[in-house]
Structure formats: C-alpha cells, structure tokens
Scaffold this motif. Structure first.
Motif: not given
Length: 642
Positions: A389-394, A421-428, A461-465
């Motif tokens: 989570k820290d890594a994704a923030a920067r 999975a939530g972190l993966a969605l945020e990174l898209l 998740a709905a948005r992605l699918c």
C-alpha cells in the motif's frame, strides 16, 4: 456525369453507381438539431429493426436503492425543446442530411477486394458502396494503429479483412499503391501479423508489386515471432537488396545451416564457405547491430549490447532467438511492436521486461498471458510485498502492479486477498480498463466471491468487468454494490450498467432522475461535463433523454448555450464530422466505419470527447454495427464512471 437527385429517390445498388459525399450544408437556425433520431423513432422498434424492444424508453435505475426524498424528474421524452426554452446542453447534434446529393457513376471495382471475412463476419456484402476508391485510399493511409481500445481495434481488423473493394471513378488513374497492399500494411502496423498474412495470401498480385507492404508484414512477423521463413522466402522473390538478404541470412542461421567454427582473434565469427556475411558487411548503410548478433548465432562470441536505442526488427528477433540480455535503454522505444519483442525475450532483465510488457499490452500488442508472465518476474526490494500500500502510494508503475499480482498469488487469507484486489483496482488507469492490463486484474477478481466481505470492491470491480465486456461477472459485482453501498459511487455506474446490460426488466425507484440527483450534487464544471457525456452516450444507445435532464447538466454560472454552440463539433475534424453524418444517413457501412475510426484516433473511446464518441456510436448503430457501437459506448462510459 453527375446528376442531382432528391434524397427521396432510391439510390441504385448496382456496382455501376454509388453516392459520393455531398458538400456540407449550412446549419439552420432555431432550435438545436438532435444528436440522434427523435424519441418517437427510437421508441418504436418496428420502425427500426436495429433497435431492441424497449430501447427508447426511460429506464429506472438498476443500481439505486429506494427511499430517495428528492422529487423525480418528469421523464416524458420530448420531441424538441419548446420555442421559448433555451437549447439543450452543448452535445453536438447530427447535421441534418443534405437535401440533395451528387450521384457519380463509378468504374470497375478494384481487383484487390479479396478478404477472409465476408457478410456478417465482416462489414457486410458491399461495405464500400458509394465511396470512390481514391477517397478510400486517402482515408485508409490515415487510419490510426496504436489505439488502446479493444473495441476500436476489433472494428479496424474487420474493416481491413472484409471482402469487397471500392470502385474507381471514371477516368481515375491507377493509384500509386493498391487497396489490398495498403490493407496488409495497416494490419501489420496494428500488430496483427496473422491477419495480415491471411490477407496477403489472397492477394499475391498486389504483394508482388508493393515492397513496403511485404516488408511491413515481414517485420511484424519478426517482432511477434516466430517468422514463417518459408512464406518470407516466397514473399521476397520479387525483390532484392540488403534487407531481404538479411532476412534470408536470419532464416539460414535459425535453421542451423551456417556456423559452427571457432572465432578468430579479431572476434569475428567464421562463416565457413558462406559468403552472406562478407556481402552484407560490404553493403553501405547496413544493419551493424544485426550482423553482430548474426555472428553470435553462427557460433561467434556472445553479444551483450550496452545500448540498443533503435534496434531493427531483425536484430530484436535474433536477440530473442539467442535469449540474449537487452540493455535498459530499449525502454526509450515508443513502438509497441518492438516493446513486445523486448518483453517476449526471456533474457531481458525482469525490471526492463515488465515495463516493456505493460506498455506493449496497453497498446494491445501483447496479450494478458504474456503480461502475467512478466508481472510474475517483477523484482521486489526488501519487504515490499508486505508494504504494497505504501509502495503503490508513491509508485504507480508496471513493477508495482506486478508486485501486487505476486502478493495475490501468495496470499492465503480472505481479508488479505480482498485488500490486494482493491489495491490492484486502484492502480488501474482509465486507458487500461478494457485491455490486457485490466484483464489481469479481472482474473484476480475471479478468485474472489462477490460476498459482503468484499463489498468495498464492488463498484470498482463492476466497472472493470463491464469495461471488459464481462457482463455476467460485472452484474454480480454490481448487484453486490447495490445491496451494500447505495452511494454516489454506485450511482455513477448507472449509465455504464445500462449500456453493458441493456434495458433491465425492472429497476429501482429513481431511474434517470435519481442518477442525476447523486451525480450533480455539489458537482463542479468538470463533473457536470462528465454527466453530460454520459447522457450523450445513453442517448446514442437509444435512451430518450428529456430536455430538462440536459438543462440540469449546464453550469449555472455560465450563460445558456446558443444554437451556434450546439452546431460546433468539439475538437473534431469538421470534414470527418460531416462525412460520418452523410455516410451513416445513406447507410454506407465501410465509409461510416472508416470515418468513425479516424474520429476516435489513437486516443480511443476513453480519451475522446464524449460528444464525439456519442456521434460515432449513433452512426455505427445507424448502419447496423450495433455490437461495435455498444462496445465503444461501454468503454467510454467506463472511463466516465470513475
């Protein structure tokens, strides 16, 4: 000879006559012209066989929960604004088809009309009716090839592979390049060497006369790998020169017919009795990088290039055959086809490989299988997998997305898996949703169940699918969102759900009015523009949008839009804008698809102004390309729903 005829006349469907685009007509004053056919046409399926039953009615909100206190809008479709009311929001209307068109008798069809796709598999039985060959060739050369949109790329592919050819105008000279050869070259440039090869096999005469198309196909096969050396050798017969000599040398090296000696003191690999190396070394302006790698393939010293700023497809193919390491400066490449070759070389440094793979995949030159493999090899530093989570923030890079996937593969606990999975969605990012990058994340979601403990993921998740066209999986996540999170975040998904799922049999109590209530509460001008874009897409897909809904999207601090504002295309080529309107009105399928693709450009639906996308969607539906229209609208709506 030209003849002016009324639009009421039926144009001849024979190959001897077809309509050419008329000059743009003046836009009349008064109330704005609607972007799509009036609601009375959209609500009568029997009047338009391409419209599904119920496609014209105002829908209830399938995402909202009952209990809103706000008074609903009147949802009665309006045929036109009242005379004393201001015009609708500045979504650009369709220009009324001109009252007269010019009819030109065309000459014989281009002989390069063969194609692997015919009828419904392509763009119909006569896709190029009504547009002269010279115009098709001019537009075809401008066709974009680097779109991140799967929907756009699929339409491009079918356009180029469809059987049929445009007719030449009387007295039209032979073009410098033929229709068939240009199609092969475009397919190769957009990363479809298999489709290009299938088409080239049907057009041997065109290919023997066009070295540029033959080279484009060969380069595409080299980069995608493996090169069909037998086909490449046959393709090279009409041509000569250093390029084809290097291709022949590569094929002989790959087959093991050269080499096996001991390197000399100078480091040059012996070629035995083969003269190919000597001949190519003597050629001025030769590919020095390729020759060094070819010598290694022949048994010479291993190559460890320190720099490869502009490697040729042959060089990259030879390095991949050797599984040789590539230097990090290959990431300066902007060509996704060459980045895909870098990513598919197992000798590439993992950090370089994952970045190259994601860039190529975003441009649709690499599929999700290759991308997942590159993600799994992304290098982690220290305890990064525990602090993602820290890594994704920067750091929102390909390496971080790869680390999230690695952590997901190793995670056992349900809570940890939901968090990852939530972190993966945020990174898209929006351009990634509909392509291979989004598909990798959707595959991660498939390992979770849409249960209450995953409710926080449900809207994203709905948005992605939905963006990926996985309607059934999207519906399960969106149902969970409705049950668990009846918030503005869920309300924003309503247009996307309607486009992805079609008209629901029932729905919540709020419908269009409730969605507008949630989306416009405290909205700034940018948010209002997004809502207006979603309205335009819904209208393009057949939803009757009341005039009052348009009024609510207008910025209260700005002046009311004028008819001149409504008639001006937003950041779109006016000539293409007019061509699309006229071609779709006359149901000229190929010309409509070509103009639509040019308007969308390399940005695709997610990066094009919604009013332009809406015009494209409406035009494609008008010529019967409903599936393409829905896919393009779905991708645009997914980008707007964020």
């Amino acid at each position: 000879m030209f003849a002016v005829v009324s639009l009421g006349l039926v144009l001849s469907g024979t190959l001897a006559g077809a309509a050419t685009p008329a000059l743009a007509q003046a836009v009349p004053s008064g109330p704005p012209i609607r972007l799509f056919p009036p609601p009375d046409r959209l609500t009568a399926p029997e009047a338009d066989p391409g419209v599904q039953p119920g496609a014209g009615r105002v829908l209830d909100d399938p995402l909202a929960s009952p209990g809103r206190s706000a008074a609903p809008l009147s949802l009665t479709p309006l045929l036109a604004p009242a005379p004393d009311r201001a015009p609708s929001f500045d979504v650009v209307p369709i220009v009324v088809p001109p009252s007269a068109i010019a009819v030109e008798t065309l000459g014989p069809l281009d002989p390069d009309g063969a194609g692997p796709l015919a009828g419904a598999a392509g763009l119909g039985n006569d896709p190029w009716r009504g547009i002269p060959r010279a115009e098709v060739l001019a537009l075809l050369t401008e066709l974009p090839t680097l779109t991140p949109s799967p929907a756009v790329k699929e339409l491009q592919r079918r356009l180029l592979l469809s059987r049929g050819s445009p007719a030449a105008a009387p007295g039209e000279p032979e073009p410098a390049r033929r229709f068939g050869a240009l199609r092969v070259e475009k397919l190769a440039a957009m990363g479809d060497p298999r489709g290009a090869a299938d088409l080239a096999a049907l057009l041997p005469e065109a290919m023997t006369a066009d070295e540029a198309a033959a080279r484009a196909l060969t380069d595409a096969e080299l980069l995608a790998g493996p090169l069909d050396c037998a086909a490449a050798t046959e393709r090279a017969k009409p041509f000569s020169g250093p390029y084809w000599q290097r291709v022949e040398l590569f094929c002989r090296l790959r087959a093991g017919r050269i080499g096996g000696g001991v390197p000399t003191e100078t480091g040059a690999a012996p070629a035995g009795d083969d003269l190919a190396f000597d001949m190519l070394r003597e050629q001025p302006g030769g590919d020095a990088d390729f020759l060094r790698v070819a010598e290694a393939m022949a048994g010479g010293p291993a190559v460890r290039p320190r720099s490869l700023k502009d490697p040729s497809p042959l060089t990259l193919a030879a390095l991949r055959a050797l599984q040789a390491a590539l230097p990090p400066d290959v990431l300066s490449l902007t060509d996704p086809a060459r980045l895909a070759a870098v990513a598919s070389n197992s000798g590439t440094d993992p950090a370089t490989r994952v970045t190259a793979a994601e860039r190529a995949a975003t441009a649709l030159f690499l599929d999700s299988r290759w991308l997942e493999e590159a993600y799994r090899a992304a290098p982690a530093k220290g305890d990064e997998l525990l602090r993602l989570k820290d890594a994704a923030a920067r750091d929102r890079t390909a390496r971080t997305r790869g680390l999230v996937q690695q952590a997901m593969l190793a995670a056992m606990g349900g809570g940890r898996r939901v968090e990852l999975a939530g972190l993966a969605l945020e990174l898209l990012d929006p351009p990634m949703l509909a392509g291979p990058v989004g598909a990798v994340v959707a595959d991660m979601l498939d390992t979770l169940s849409p249960t209450p403990d995953a409710a926080a993921l449900a809207p994203a998740a709905a948005r992605l699918c939905f963006a990926l066209g996985r309607a059934d999986k999207g519906k399960r996540w969106h149902d969970l969102a409705l049950r668990s999170r009846p918030t503005a975040e869920v309300a924003r998904l309503w247009p996307l759900a309607v486009i992805a799922l079609g008209p629901p049999p029932g729905g919540g109590a709020l419908g269009l009015a409730g969605w507008l209530d949630e989306s416009l509460r405290g909205a700034d001008p940018e948010a209002r523009a997004r809502v207006a874009g979603q309205l335009a897409l819904l209208q393009a897909m057949g939803l009757a949008v009341p005039e009052e809904a348009w009024r609510r999207t207008a910025d209260p601090e700005e002046s009311e839009p004028t008819p001149a504002d409504a008639a001006r295309p937003p950041t779109a080529d006016p000539a293409l804008w007019q061509r699309l309107a006229e071609a779709s009105a006359d149901r000229r399928v190929g010309e409509t698809a070509l103009a639509a693709l040019l308007l969308l450009g390399n940005a695709g639906p997610a990066g094009t102004p919604p009013a332009v996308v809406a015009r494209v969607v409406g035009a494609l539906r008008a010529v019967g390309l409903d599936n393409d229209a829905r896919a393009i609208a779905r991708e645009a709506a997914a980008a707007l729903a964020g």
